[in-house]
Design an enzyme around this catalytic site. Structure first.
Site, mmCIF file in Angstrom:
data_model
loop_
_atom_site.group_PDB
_atom_site.id
_atom_site.type_symbol
_atom_site.label_atom_id
_atom_site.label_comp_id
_atom_site.label_asym_id
_atom_site.label_seq_id
_atom_site.Cartn_x
_atom_site.Cartn_y
_atom_site.Cartn_z
ATOM 1 N N GLU A 34 56.920 37.721 -77.822
ATOM 2 C CA GLU A 34 58.005 37.576 -76.373
ATOM 3 C C GLU A 34 58.517 36.310 -76.104
ATOM 4 O OE1 GLU A 34 55.740 41.415 -74.194
ATOM 5 O OE2 GLU A 34 54.685 39.325 -73.933
HETATM 6 C C1 TNX Z 1 52.396 42.516 -74.288
HETATM 7 S S1 TNX Z 1 51.225 42.039 -76.871
HETATM 8 C C2 TNX Z 1 51.854 41.149 -74.601
HETATM 9 C C3 TNX Z 1 51.031 40.425 -73.689
HETATM 10 C C4 TNX Z 1 50.617 41.361 -72.484
HETATM 11 C C5 TNX Z 1 50.466 42.769 -72.974
HETATM 12 C C6 TNX Z 1 49.983 43.737 -71.994
HETATM 13 C C7 TNX Z 1 51.799 40.947 -76.875
HETATM 14 C C8 TNX Z 1 51.945 40.252 -78.218
HETATM 15 N N1 TNX Z 1 52.179 40.449 -75.770
HETATM 16 O O1 TNX Z 1 51.514 39.188 -73.291
HETATM 17 O O2 TNX Z 1 49.520 40.800 -71.983
HETATM 18 O O3 TNX Z 1 51.637 43.351 -73.526
HETATM 19 O O4 TNX Z 1 49.605 45.046 -72.453
#
Ligand code: TNX
Length: 523
Positions: free
Chosen positions: A337
């Protein structure tokens, strides 16, 4: 080695033969194949009698430090559960053995994987054989699950805990069986993490990934950059006090996990998810905005400056210090992300980080987005969202860890009434968490590319052990079976009946599990 085993075995036979004749005990008929073992072993053969675990039992092990430790672990757990004090390799208790448990090193073709083990249970003896201490440790967990909650006090003049006799041949389906705990959104203390490790060990997990940094907090001491914890460690979601592990704390966790044959995987999430780091050292910041402490739950707004040499010099120190206290093979760079990192900068960042991680002797793991970069086939890609990234990485020879949010996220709510959890990837009730086949989950992904599975627990909505346990249990128990047991043994209806019989253990451990109505919990 083999000779030694024979000598010890013959000595045991001779001692046994020299004993005054014992009164025959009339054991009730048992059925090892009906025992509620989780994960379910590869092969079980019942012989329908019992081993009476009692005060006269001794534990003997191969004289190897690793095996001896496994013996002491078993003795400690027997004491915790039954109150019995069982000596381990006690020379004063050498003869005659009334009953013994022998944990031994053995190499046979049946023990082909490092964590494979054999468990032979007879009326007067139990043998746990493995080619490694890790395998013996897994076998010990099986034995622990076979010791009943209550003793039988009628067969002799003292209590006996009746263990069903028979033979178990077992080994893992996947070499990587993990969970992840996010200690960044909310901090969890060393004691809380240790309790989680204890529970994971009972279900044969071998990896615990710690998500040590995010926008809301930096949780591990870096001696060369002290503000990371002074500034970055002082916040968490919701405005609480945060916290961090000193390097001594971290080593304590690493050692505690290692005694349970669990590897800790450290993750520093970057180049996104880095507000707390940049707040501590603003030269790291790459998003051009004024930095403020962040205690909300949004994602994707922060980034390191991926074009500055000083950022990589900093990261070299961070990886060096963490790698030096992480004996396991992996270092996780996050990589998810990074919505405000320019694409070119992101790719450059991942490729440089791979070199830094490798320089410090570790294998890089990253969330699936890292597959967009040109990474080496020895790096590992962790699928959480985009399957195409996993497929691309596998084509380039990388191994894949399966952590799909819609199936394996421990932080998804069970249903709309769940007290804790998020729901962006849907609800994950206990049956759908369990009922999927990792080998066919991603169409076109060869079985050989799957390193294993990991169930992540993000902590936006949880901040202590009872809340952690509400989300992790019982789902983490199901993932342990998917990761260990062969697909033919992963049957929801059979599993839910075995799970129902784990209440005595969960209650003894004071686990705040979610009592789903899909399971007829035996109180
Ligand atoms: C996605 S999974 C994210 C996290 C969040 C999570 C909550 C991932 C690699 N990144 O930063 O905490 O969703 O479900």
């Amino acid at each position: 080695m083999f000779k030694k085993v024979i000598v010890v075995f013959l000595a045991m036979l001779i001692f046994a033969a020299c004993q005054p004749e014992k009164k025959e005990i009339l054991y009730p008929r048992t059925d090892l194949s009906n025992a509620p073992l989780i994960p379910k072993p590869v092969k079980t053969v019942a012989t329908h009698s019992a081993f009476g675990l009692d005060q006269n039992t001794v534990i003997k092990t191969t004289s190897d430090k690793g095996f001896e430790k496994v013996g002491h672990f078993l003795s400690e757990k027997i004491k915790w559960q039954t109150g019995l004090q069982i000596p381990v390799n006690d020379p004063t208790k050498d003869e005659p053995y009334q009953r013994f448990i022998y944990i031994s090193h053995a190499d046979t073709i049946e023990l082909k994987k490092p964590e494979s083990y054999q468990l032979y249970i007879k009326q007067d003896s139990i043998f746990i054989n493995s080619s490694t201490a890790a395998g013996a440790f897994r076998g010990v967990q099986t034995l622990r699950q076979l010791i009943p909650e209550k003793s039988n006090d009628t067969l002799t003049d003292h209590p006996l805990w009746l263990v069903p006799t028979g033979k178990i041949i077992d080994g893992p389906r996947f070499e990587f069986r993990g969970t992840m705990l996010d200690v960044a959104r909310h901090f969890f203390t060393v004691e809380e993490v240790k309790k989680y490790i204890d529970l994971l060990a009972y279900y044969k997990y071998n990896m615990l990934h710690l998500h040590l940094s995010d926008d809301q907090g930096w949780r591990i001491e870096i001696k060369s950059w002290p503000k990371l914890t002074e500034v970055g460690g002082s916040t968490e979601v919701g405005g609480g006090d945060g916290g961090f592990y000193t390097q001594e704390d971290f080593k304590e966790l690493v050692d505690y996990a290692a005694e349970r044959h669990i590897t800790i995987i450290p993750e520093i999430d970057m180049p996104g998810h880095t507000n707390a780091a940049s707040l501590s050292y603003p030269f790291l910041n790459g998003n051009g905005k004024t930095l403020k402490p962040y205690t909300g739950t949004r994602v994707g707004f922060s980034t390191f400056a991926t074009n500055k040499d000083t950022v990589y010099a900093f990261l070299n120190d961070v990886v060096r210090e963490i790698a030096s206290i992480s004996p396991g093979p992996y270092f996780h760079i996050g990589g998810d992300e990074s919505h405000v990192t320019p694409k070119k900068g992101y790719i450059h960042f991942v490729e440089l980080m791979e070199k830094i991680v490798r320089k410090h002797g570790k294998t890089m793991i990253g969330w699936n987005e890292i597959a967009q970069a040109d990474i080496s086939s020895s790096s590992v890609v962790q699928l959480w969202k985009e399957k195409k990234h996993a497929l691309k990485a596998a084509q380039n020879g990388s191994k894949i860890i399966l952590s799909s949010a819609e199936k394996a996220y421990l932080d998804m709510k069970y249903d709309s009434l769940s007290t804790y959890g998020l729901d962006w990837a849907g609800h994950i009730p206990v049956d759908s968490a369990y009922a999927w086949n990792p080998e066919t989950y991603i169409e076109g992904l060869p079985k050989e590319s799957i390193l294993g599975i990991e169930a992540p627990l993000w902590s936006e909505t949880i901040s202590n052990s009872p809340e952690l346990e509400y989300l992790a249990f019982p789902r983490a128990i199901g993932y342990s079976e998917l990761a260990w047991s062969i697909q033919e043994h992963c049957d929801w209806n059979d599993y839910r009946k075995r799970l129902a019989r784990h209440t005595p253990y969960l209650e003894r451990m004071q686990v705040n599990y979610y009592p789903t109505k899909l399971v007829d919990w035996k109180k």
